[in-house]
Motif scaffolding. Structure first.
Motif, mmCIF file in Angstrom:
data_model
loop_
_atom_site.group_PDB
_atom_site.id
_atom_site.type_symbol
_atom_site.label_atom_id
_atom_site.label_comp_id
_atom_site.label_asym_id
_atom_site.label_seq_id
_atom_site.Cartn_x
_atom_site.Cartn_y
_atom_site.Cartn_z
ATOM 1 N N LEU A 19 0.806 -1.225 0.000
ATOM 2 C CA LEU A 19 0.000 0.000 0.000
ATOM 3 C C LEU A 19 0.838 1.273 0.000
ATOM 4 O O LEU A 19 0.299 2.357 0.170
ATOM 5 N N SER A 20 2.128 1.154 -0.239
ATOM 6 C CA SER A 20 3.038 2.280 -0.044
ATOM 7 C C SER A 20 3.096 3.292 -1.187
ATOM 8 O O SER A 20 3.920 4.195 -1.145
ATOM 9 N N ILE A 28 -7.409 1.232 -4.676
ATOM 10 C CA ILE A 28 -8.294 0.714 -3.627
ATOM 11 C C ILE A 28 -9.513 1.608 -3.482
ATOM 12 O O ILE A 28 -10.640 1.127 -3.387
ATOM 13 N N SER A 29 -9.302 2.912 -3.486
ATOM 14 C CA SER A 29 -10.423 3.843 -3.360
ATOM 15 C C SER A 29 -11.434 3.634 -4.482
ATOM 16 O O SER A 29 -12.647 3.600 -4.235
ATOM 17 N N GLU A 30 -10.961 3.481 -5.693
ATOM 18 C CA GLU A 30 -11.862 3.253 -6.838
ATOM 19 C C GLU A 30 -12.604 1.929 -6.694
ATOM 20 O O GLU A 30 -13.801 1.841 -6.963
ATOM 21 N N MET A 59 -0.663 -5.935 -6.551
ATOM 22 C CA MET A 59 -1.769 -6.018 -5.597
ATOM 23 C C MET A 59 -2.500 -7.364 -5.708
ATOM 24 O O MET A 59 -2.935 -7.921 -4.702
ATOM 25 N N TYR A 60 -2.612 -7.895 -6.895
ATOM 26 C CA TYR A 60 -3.234 -9.203 -7.086
ATOM 27 C C TYR A 60 -2.374 -10.301 -6.464
ATOM 28 O O TYR A 60 -2.869 -11.151 -5.724
ATOM 29 N N ARG A 61 -1.073 -10.281 -6.746
ATOM 30 C CA ARG A 61 -0.173 -11.306 -6.199
ATOM 31 C C ARG A 61 -0.129 -11.273 -4.675
ATOM 32 O O ARG A 61 0.072 -12.303 -4.035
ATOM 33 N N SER A 62 -0.331 -10.099 -4.088
ATOM 34 C CA SER A 62 -0.307 -9.990 -2.626
ATOM 35 C C SER A 62 -1.608 -10.479 -1.993
ATOM 36 O O SER A 62 -1.684 -10.630 -0.780
ATOM 37 N N GLY A 63 -2.650 -10.663 -2.813
ATOM 38 C CA GLY A 63 -3.936 -11.113 -2.302
ATOM 39 C C GLY A 63 -4.898 -9.987 -1.959
ATOM 40 O O GLY A 63 -6.016 -10.236 -1.523
ATOM 41 N N ILE A 64 -4.483 -8.753 -2.152
ATOM 42 C CA ILE A 64 -5.354 -7.613 -1.863
ATOM 43 C C ILE A 64 -6.475 -7.514 -2.892
ATOM 44 O O ILE A 64 -7.604 -7.182 -2.557
ATOM 45 N N LYS A 82 -9.105 -6.073 4.742
ATOM 46 C CA LYS A 82 -8.155 -5.428 5.669
ATOM 47 C C LYS A 82 -7.454 -4.263 4.982
ATOM 48 O O LYS A 82 -7.181 -3.241 5.616
ATOM 49 N N ALA A 83 -7.170 -4.399 3.700
ATOM 50 C CA ALA A 83 -6.509 -3.322 2.963
ATOM 51 C C ALA A 83 -7.391 -2.079 2.907
ATOM 52 O O ALA A 83 -6.908 -0.954 3.021
ATOM 53 N N VAL A 84 -8.689 -2.282 2.768
ATOM 54 C CA VAL A 84 -9.635 -1.161 2.749
ATOM 55 C C VAL A 84 -9.657 -0.467 4.105
ATOM 56 O O VAL A 84 -9.619 0.760 4.189
ATOM 57 N N VAL A 85 -9.693 -1.266 5.169
ATOM 58 C CA VAL A 85 -9.714 -0.698 6.529
ATOM 59 C C VAL A 85 -8.457 0.137 6.776
ATOM 60 O O VAL A 85 -8.535 1.257 7.275
ATOM 61 N N VAL A 86 -7.311 -0.406 6.417
ATOM 62 C CA VAL A 86 -6.043 0.317 6.607
ATOM 63 C C VAL A 86 -6.030 1.598 5.777
ATOM 64 O O VAL A 86 -5.672 2.670 6.270
ATOM 65 N N CYS A 87 -6.425 1.501 4.520
ATOM 66 C CA CYS A 87 -6.442 2.659 3.621
ATOM 67 C C CYS A 87 -7.362 3.749 4.149
ATOM 68 O O CYS A 87 -6.970 4.921 4.228
#
Length: 101
Positions: A19-20, A28-30, A59-64, A82-87
């Motif tokens: 997410l960096s 993610i926002s979209e 992002m796909y390879r990471s599972g997000i 979890k990625a959405v929550v963090v973002c």
């Protein structure tokens, strides 16, 4: 520290690494608004197609992200909430801090 704690920190660090970049946060926002194909993401984010493909692949390879093919189109969606929550948490806090200062 225990091995379990080490594993938690390792997994958190991996997510933060993915997410960096601002482009990935924008993706993610979209996708929080629903599944989109690459063309739709390009229209909203405004980067070159090869650059977009590279970020989506990471992002796909990471599972997000998850993806599915429909004809010649590839559609992406959020696969790890979890990625959405963090973002959202970080972007909301930054927006609050920016408004205050």
């Amino acid at each position: 520290m225990s091995e379990e704690t080490d594993e938690v920190f390792e997994k958190a660090a991996e997510m933060f690494a993915v997410l960096s970049t601002p482009i990935r946060l924008r993706i993610i926002s979209e996708l929080c608004q629903g599944e989109k194909n690459v063309g739709q993401l390009l229209d909203h984010i405004g980067v070159a197609q090869p650059n977009m493909s590279q970020h989506l692949n990471i992002m796909y390879r990471s599972g997000i992200l998850g993806k599915r093919r429909q004809g010649a189109q590839m559609f992406y969606r959020i696969a790890d909430e979890k990625a959405v929550v963090v973002c959202r948490a970080m972007c909301t806090q930054v927006a609050i801090d920016t408004a205050v200062n």
